[in-house]
Design a protein around this motif. Structure first.
Motif, PDB file in Angstrom:
ATOM      1  N   LEU A  84      -4.014  -3.768   2.089  1.00 11.98           N
ATOM      2  CA  LEU A  84      -4.224  -2.615   1.748  1.00 11.98           C
ATOM      3  C   LEU A  84      -4.270  -1.969   3.573  1.00 11.98           C
ATOM      4  O   LEU A  84      -5.427  -0.955   3.715  1.00 11.98           O
ATOM      5  N   GLY A  85      -4.461  -2.658   4.373  1.00 11.59           N
ATOM      6  CA  GLY A  85      -4.700  -2.722   5.466  1.00 11.59           C
ATOM      7  C   GLY A  85      -5.916  -2.783   6.036  1.00 11.59           C
ATOM      8  O   GLY A  85      -6.075  -2.476   6.912  1.00 11.59           O
ATOM      9  N   VAL A 144       3.206   0.475   5.062  1.00 10.20           N
ATOM     10  CA  VAL A 144       4.260  -0.292   4.250  1.00 10.20           C
ATOM     11  C   VAL A 144       3.019  -1.747   3.547  1.00 10.20           C
ATOM     12  O   VAL A 144       2.745  -1.884   3.523  1.00 10.20           O
ATOM     13  N   GLY A 145       3.253  -0.879   2.139  1.00 14.83           N
ATOM     14  CA  GLY A 145       1.523  -1.406   0.820  1.00 14.83           C
ATOM     15  C   GLY A 145       2.430  -2.733   0.826  1.00 14.83           C
ATOM     16  O   GLY A 145       3.739  -2.549   0.311  1.00 14.83           O
ATOM     17  N   LEU A 168     -11.390   3.038   3.898  1.00 16.69           N
ATOM     18  CA  LEU A 168     -11.549   1.738   4.934  1.00 16.69           C
ATOM     19  C   LEU A 168      -9.963   3.070   6.325  1.00 16.69           C
ATOM     20  O   LEU A 168     -10.697   2.455   7.374  1.00 16.69           O
ATOM     21  N   HIS A 169      -9.392   3.417   5.459  1.00 14.08           N
ATOM     22  CA  HIS A 169      -8.470   4.440   6.845  1.00 14.08           C
ATOM     23  C   HIS A 169      -9.582   5.483   6.712  1.00 14.08           C
ATOM     24  O   HIS A 169      -8.742   6.251   8.238  1.00 14.08           O
ATOM     25  N   VAL A 204      -3.260  -3.640  11.399  1.00 14.98           N
ATOM     26  CA  VAL A 204      -3.649  -2.535  10.002  1.00 14.98           C
ATOM     27  C   VAL A 204      -2.766  -1.475   9.952  1.00 14.98           C
ATOM     28  O   VAL A 204      -2.414  -0.662   8.558  1.00 14.98           O
ATOM     29  N   ARG A 211      -3.833   1.415  -5.938  1.00 14.30           N
ATOM     30  CA  ARG A 211      -4.771   1.259  -4.751  1.00 14.30           C
ATOM     31  C   ARG A 211      -3.667   1.680  -3.939  1.00 14.30           C
ATOM     32  O   ARG A 211      -4.272   1.836  -2.777  1.00 14.30           O
ATOM     33  N   THR A 212      -2.632   0.817  -4.101  1.00 18.68           N
ATOM     34  CA  THR A 212      -1.535   1.147  -2.688  1.00 18.68           C
ATOM     35  C   THR A 212      -1.045   1.941  -2.618  1.00 18.68           C
ATOM     36  O   THR A 212      -0.670   2.872  -1.458  1.00 18.68           O
ATOM     37  N   TYR A 263     -11.230   2.106  -1.869  1.00 20.13           N
ATOM     38  CA  TYR A 263     -11.620   1.306  -1.093  1.00 20.13           C
ATOM     39  C   TYR A 263     -10.433   1.476   0.401  1.00 20.13           C
ATOM     40  O   TYR A 263     -10.721   1.507   1.403  1.00 20.13           O
ATOM     41  N   GLY A 264      -9.124   1.406  -0.317  1.00 15.84           N
ATOM     42  CA  GLY A 264      -8.206   2.098   0.921  1.00 15.84           C
ATOM     43  C   GLY A 264      -8.316   3.105   2.152  1.00 15.84           C
ATOM     44  O   GLY A 264      -8.275   3.074   2.976  1.00 15.84           O
ATOM     45  N   VAL A 293      -3.215   4.996  -0.549  1.00 21.74           N
ATOM     46  CA  VAL A 293      -3.669   4.750   1.117  1.00 21.74           C
ATOM     47  C   VAL A 293      -1.885   5.452   1.852  1.00 21.74           C
ATOM     48  O   VAL A 293      -1.840   5.754   3.091  1.00 21.74           O
ATOM     49  N   ARG A 325       0.475  -1.834   7.525  1.00 20.96           N
ATOM     50  CA  ARG A 325       0.132  -1.759   5.998  1.00 20.96           C
ATOM     51  C   ARG A 325      -0.740  -1.036   5.721  1.00 20.96           C
ATOM     52  O   ARG A 325      -0.047  -1.175   4.545  1.00 20.96           O
ATOM     53  N   ALA A 326      -0.790  -0.119   6.727  1.00 19.29           N
ATOM     54  CA  ALA A 326      -0.906   0.700   6.118  1.00 19.29           C
ATOM     55  C   ALA A 326       0.297   1.850   5.681  1.00 19.29           C
ATOM     56  O   ALA A 326       0.037   2.260   4.653  1.00 19.29           O
TER      57      ALA A 326
END
Lengths: 456, 262
Positions: free
Chosen positions: A346-347, B97-98, B121-122, B91, B171-172, B117-118, B175, B94-95
């Motif tokens: 998820l980063g 490319v989930g 986080l971002h 980081v 969840r993916t 959560y994602g 983001v 990955r945001a």
């Protein structure tokens, strides 16, 4: 079913032979299995029996020590005996130091007073023929109680001139004798008490003047050698408490942090391998070696005081660290990698993955490991012997830098005391207190684990 | 990989791989792969176990970084930007490319917290109401909203396997990535849950580029626009799915598809 088996056997001679071998080996296997199970049950039964024996022994010996004989006396605080000046009060304009000086002088003046006179006077009221046996009279109340009376006066001087009804601890030998721990058929020379004292205490006990009461002295007083009956655990308890504080404050954060770094962040190379091997080896080092290390480093180089809980705590911290690190690492290892991957996918950064997801899941295991480590440290005595914590300390430490002893060491000291039939019970009572502490620590561990457990 | 590599001229290239080699210690897992992944396509990776398809997939969002002994050479670019360039923040990659994993792996937290959560986080949602919106829209797009809207505070791990996997997809996409990598997303699911996920993939295609690794050739045939066949660390064939399955150009592809090995 039976016909099938018959057919199977009857079909071919070779097969029936093979089957026969299987049946034979099966019998052997069943026998071995039974034997193994029997051995297991026997092992468990023997251990349970031994534990029960241990507990029955400790409790039957130790529980009576929680009650101690005390004599109820009407103490008249005779102004003719207790002649003291007024208790100093800090005056306006007086500096703290000056006041403290004056207070100290007053206290030492109070300390010079013969409080034993008050006790003897009180005894004379309940013992008719006391005057003919002045020497024996001195043997009834344990000597420490005169200081208890002094402390009453210091606390509140206004009781002078009044009569207070007080329970005073009897001498250790009287307690032993009344509890029946001295064989009464022995000759006078071996009875510890003179015939007169025996006669007195028997009759006072019958009148209810001497009573077997719950002994707060055991918990409130420090150790004592001049007044054995008032020897208590408070000093050792506080010493152990300070040490555990040091261990909890140092060993748990350091151990957990080290484990997190080693498990989650450290590169896998020769150096970290070496560190890992050393941590595992440290966990197996005999604890007395840590005592030597503490004596030479903390006392020898850092000049920390001897017999101080702070040094004991540091030594026990060193001893506990490997336990905490190993427990924490194995907990972290057990967290499924899928959780880390989910977070990373998820980063989340590596530390976010660890602190947001892995660590919360590991908390129950970490807490359990840490508390088990602390409980181990609480019961440890060998390293403390080497840093001077086995000295006789007759005061309750008010800080971690003051001289003190520890609960397990106190048990060791009492175990070696000359007045066996008094201190045997005291020793067992101290063991019960230590066991109770351990049990509460372990229950705390279980409770915390249940509290923070996350269901998957 | 000539004319069939490109779906049509209008399609824009999303990711490119040039001469990608992957080593686990001294063991080479991938022997130089070139590939273009188009925007808004579903591309399926098929091949026998150990052929390197998952390894290659994990190169696309650098999940291989977490394996100490893994080393990647060659070039992989996202929108023309090298994703292995030192200046690139993994980081951020990955945001963009989930990833959805083989086994559903929801966090042992509430359904709401799993999705939130994602974005948290971002820093994608600052207010609680924004976060609520993201959670709802993500769950809706994953087709899970109706089933869980009354129990958002219950643990995500309490859902069924198929629901858990859709939760992981939700969840993916919460983001808002551009590419979604799916590593055998249905291998742990029953046929009904699998078909739900497959329908979901078809819908998600409109907004995302999807790369899916699968062992199930029917699945690849059903969901993907193009199919890549991997064997022993090499890309053997890449083409329009229909062509690959009906008229493979390579003997090895044909053997695998017809079940002669794998």
């Amino acid at each position: 079913m039976t016909t099938e088996v018959k057919n199977l056997k009857g079909n071919a001679a070779t097969r029936s032979k093979v089957q026969q071998q299987v049946v034979n080996s099966l019998q052997k296997r069943h026998r071995q299995e039974k034997l193994f199970r029997g051995a297991g049950v026997a092992a468990v039964s023997i251990s349970i029996l031994l534990v029960v024996l241990l507990f029955v022994n400790i409790f039957s010996k130790g529980l009576p020590a929680f009650w101690q004989h005390a004599i109820k006396l009407d103490i008249y605080f005779d102004p003719a005996v207790v002649k003291i000046a007024e208790k100093p009060v800090q005056q306006a304009g007086e500096s703290d130091n000056e006041f403290r000086q004056r207070d100290l002088e007053w206290r030492s003046a109070v300390g010079m007073i013969n409080f034993n006179r008050l006790i003897v006077d009180g005894l004379q009221k309940v013992i008719p023929d006391a005057n003919e046996h002045r020497r024996d009279l001195q043997r009834i109340v344990t000597s420490g109680e005169r200081f208890a009376i002094r402390d009453l006066v210091i606390k509140d001087p206004s009781i002078i001139g009044s009569t207070q009804s007080l329970f005073l601890l009897t001498d250790a030998n009287i307690d032993v004798w009344l509890k029946g721990n001295i064989d009464r058929s022995l000759g006078d020379a071996q009875q510890q008490l003179s015939p007169k004292v025996r006669e007195w205490v028997e009759s006072l006990k019958a009148q209810g003047v001497i009573q077997n009461r719950f002994s707060f002295a055991l918990f409130m007083n420090p150790d004592s050698r001049s007044s054995l009956a008032s020897a208590g655990l408070a000093g050792a308890f506080m010493g152990s408490l300070y040490m555990m504080l040091v261990v909890i404050v140092l060993a748990i954060p350091m151990g957990v942090a080290a484990a997190i770094y080693l498990e989650e962040f450290a590169p896998k190379n020769k150096l970290t391998d070496l560190v890992e091997v050393n941590i595992n080896n440290l966990a197996a080092v005999p604890s007395i070696v840590f005592g030597l290390l503490g004596a030479s480093i903390f006392i020898g180089w850092f000049n920390l005081p001897m017999s101080a809980p702070v040094v004991g705590g540091l030594v026990l911290t060193l001893m506990t660290l490997p336990t905490v690190i190993i427990a924490t690492r194995s907990t972290l290892k057990a967290i499924p990698p899928s959780i880390r991957q989910a977070a990373l996918g998820l980063g989340a950064s590596k530390s976010q993955a660890v602190f947001h997801h892995v660590l919360p899941l590991a908390i129950p295991g970490i807490l359990t490991g840490s508390i088990i480590g602390v409980a181990q440290a609480l019961g440890e005595s060998a390293p403390l012997l080497l840093i001077g914590m086995k000295s006789f300390v007759a005061s309750i430490p008010s800080s971690a830098m003051e001289q003190s002893t520890a609960l397990p060491v106190q048990i060791y000291l009492w175990q070696g005391n000359e007045l066996r039939n008094f201190f045997e019970a005291r020793t067992s009572a101290a063991i019960i207190v230590l066991l109770a502490l351990m049990l509460s620590l372990n229950s705390l561990a279980i409770w915390l684990r249940k509290r923070y457990e996350v269901r998957w | 990989m000539s004319e069939s590599t490109v779906l049509n001229d209008a399609a824009k290239v999303k990711m490119t791989a040039r001469d990608v080699k992957v080593f686990y210690g001294t063991n080479q897992a991938i022997h130089g792969i070139d590939m273009d992944i188009m925007e808004n396509e579903v591309i399926a990776f098929i091949g026998p176990s150990g052929c390197g398809k998952s390894t290659f997939l994990r190169c696309l969002n650098r999940m291989n970084d977490t394996i100490d002994i893994c080393r990647v050479t060659g070039q992989i670019a996202l929108d023309g930007q090298d994703i292995y360039h030192p200046s690139l923040d993994v980081v951020q990659l990955r945001a963009q490319v989930g990833m959805v994993f083989q086994k559903p792996n929801p966090f042992p937290k509430s359904i709401y917290d799993n999705i939130a959560y994602g974005p948290k986080l971002h820093g994608l949602a600052s207010k609680k109401s924004d976060l609520d919106d993201v959670v709802e829209s993500s769950l809706r797009r994953a087709g899970l909203w109706e089933e869980v809207k009354d129990r958002l505070n219950q643990p995500g791990t309490g859902l069924s396997g198929g629901q858990q996997q859709r939760l992981c997809i939700a969840r993916t996409i919460a983001v808002s990535p551009e590419v979604i990598l799916m590593d055998e997303p249905c291998s742990a699911l029953d046929p009904i849950a699998t078909s739900i996920i497959e329908e979901l993939i078809a819908e998600l295609k409109q907004n995302f580029t999807i790369v899916i690794v699968t062992h199930n050739m029917q699945q690849a045939a059903r969901v993907s626009d193009r199919t890549a066949f991997f064997h022993l660390g090499n890309l053997i064939e890449l083409g329009v799915t229909n062509d690959v399955f009906t008229n493979p150009t390579q003997k090895r592809t044909e053997d695998y598809i017809t079940g002669r090995y794998g």
